[in-house]
Design an enzyme around this catalytic site. Structure first.
Site, short mmCIF file in Angstrom:
data_model
loop_
_atom_site.label_atom_id
_atom_site.label_comp_id
_atom_site.label_asym_id
_atom_site.label_seq_id
_atom_site.Cartn_x
_atom_site.Cartn_y
_atom_site.Cartn_z
N ASP A 259 0.87 -1.19 0.00
CA ASP A 259 0.00 0.00 0.00
C ASP A 259 0.90 1.23 0.00
OD1 ASP A 259 -2.34 1.66 0.39
OD2 ASP A 259 -1.74 1.84 2.49
N SER A 260 0.29 2.39 -0.23
CA SER A 260 1.04 3.63 -0.15
C SER A 260 1.53 3.88 1.27
CB SER A 260 0.16 4.78 -0.60
OG SER A 260 -1.03 4.80 0.17
N CYS B 15 -4.30 -1.21 -2.05
CA CYS B 15 -4.47 0.24 -2.17
C CYS B 15 -5.36 0.49 -3.39
CB CYS B 15 -3.10 0.88 -2.38
SG CYS B 15 -3.13 2.65 -2.72
N GLU C 26 -5.83 9.30 9.62
CA GLU C 26 -4.45 9.21 10.11
C GLU C 26 -4.28 9.97 11.43
OE1 GLU C 26 -1.26 8.95 7.53
OE2 GLU C 26 -2.34 7.39 6.44
N CYS D 110 -11.45 3.25 -0.64
CA CYS D 110 -10.16 3.73 -0.14
C CYS D 110 -9.87 2.97 1.14
CB CYS D 110 -10.22 5.24 0.14
SG CYS D 110 -8.72 5.86 0.94
N HIS E 158 -8.66 3.76 3.86
CA HIS E 158 -8.90 4.42 5.14
C HIS E 158 -10.38 4.50 5.52
CE1 HIS E 158 -4.80 5.56 4.38
NE2 HIS E 158 -4.72 6.32 5.47
N1 DGL Z 1 -4.17 3.77 0.21
C1 DGL Z 1 -4.79 4.84 -0.53
C2 DGL Z 1 -6.03 4.31 -1.26
O1 DGL Z 1 -6.60 3.30 -0.91
C3 DGL Z 1 -5.18 6.00 0.36
C4 DGL Z 1 -3.99 6.80 0.87
C5 DGL Z 1 -3.21 7.52 -0.21
O2 DGL Z 1 -3.72 8.49 -0.81
O3 DGL Z 1 -2.10 7.08 -0.50
O4 DGL Z 1 -6.44 4.88 -2.23
#
Ligand code: DGL
Length: 270
Positions: free
Chosen positions: A7-8, A70, A152, A183, A185
């Protein structure tokens, strides 16, 4: 099997949590690209190049399968990751198709909604996946960029997240019966989102993705292990990650993913 999950940053731990619950007999290697988060506001080319670099590193760690935990990375980079990994016999799983399938299972009538980062909404991967699965189904996509920093910060309830959710989601009221939390989050804001969209089915693509990986790979027969890696300081990842994973990720290694191998390199756009 050894399954690489990336993931990012921290959000993919919501996917890892679901994978761990179902595929605990496999070794799970999680890599959060915390040095380069967020992906959600970056150009497709940048997200593709970051994703390939991270995947190349995981392949060097000997993974047998790759999960893109992600939504933004799946949206932009799935075809390139498949092109690089599949010749090596490494299947690639994204979060978009499972999310769409899960939404169609609960959807009754009317329009569907997608909530995601700007990259996910503009990238159109959910629209394409839905057009394939249900050609006549309409989708209203709403970018909710402030949700990521709120989560976050741990602001999961109260006046501020509720007001932000209202600003983004009020236009959907009475128009949709199902919304995809597109997403990593957003599952943490489920209660706030539900308070603004009462009665709407909220579909969590993390769970649907883990189900799809389970169907393809089975639960695993080993004792299973968890390894956490990040590209920036481990401390913050461990502190914030607890909210996403339900337990403190520990230990967390700080890794330098270096340059990708040739199969994972793409020239920058001219
Ligand atoms: N993990 C990213 C997503 O699911 C969210 C966080 C980011 O913008 O990197 O799109």
């Amino acid at each position: 099997m050894r399954i690489g999950v990336f993931d990012s940053g921290i959000g993919g731990l919501t996917v890892l949590r679901e994978l761990k619950a179902r595929l605990g007999g496999h070794d799970l290697l999680y890599l959060g690209d915390t040095a380069r988060i967020p992906y959600g506001t970056r150009s497709p080319q940048t997200v593709i190049s970051y994703s390939l670099r991270v995947a190349s590193y995981l392949v060097e760690q000997g993974i047998d399968a790759l999960v893109i935990a992600c939504n933004t990375a799946t949206t932009h980079a799935l075809p390139d990751l498949e092109a690089a990994c599949e010749p090596l016999g490494i299947p690639v799983f994204g979060v978009v198709h499972p999310g769409v399938q899960a939404a169609l299972q609960v959807h009754e009538e009317g329009q569907l909604a997608l909530l995601g980062t700007e990259g996910t909404v503009l990238g159109g991967a959910y629209h394409r996946a839905l057009a394939e699965a249900a050609p006549d189904q309409e989708l209203i996509a709403v970018p909710c960029p402030l949700f990521v920093p709120l989560v976050e910060e741990g602001w999961l309830e109260g006046v501020v997240p509720t007001e932000v959710a209202r600003r983004y989601l009020e236009p959907l009221q009475g128009r949709v019966d199902t919304a995809i939390l597109g997403c990593t989050h957003y599952p943490l804001l489920r209660e706030v989102i539900a308070s603004v969209l009462p009665g709407v089915h909220l579909v969590d693509s993390a769970r649907a993705t883990a189900e799809a990986v389970l169907e393809a790979l089975g639960p695993g027969e080993g004792t299973g292990s968890l390894r956490f890696m990040v590209t920036d300081g481990p401390e913050r990842f461990a502190d914030v990650g607890e909210r996403f994973l339900g337990e403190r990720p520990d230990p967390v290694e700080w890794v330098d993913v270096g340059q990708p191998t040739a199969a994972f390199s793409r020239p920058l756009p001219a």
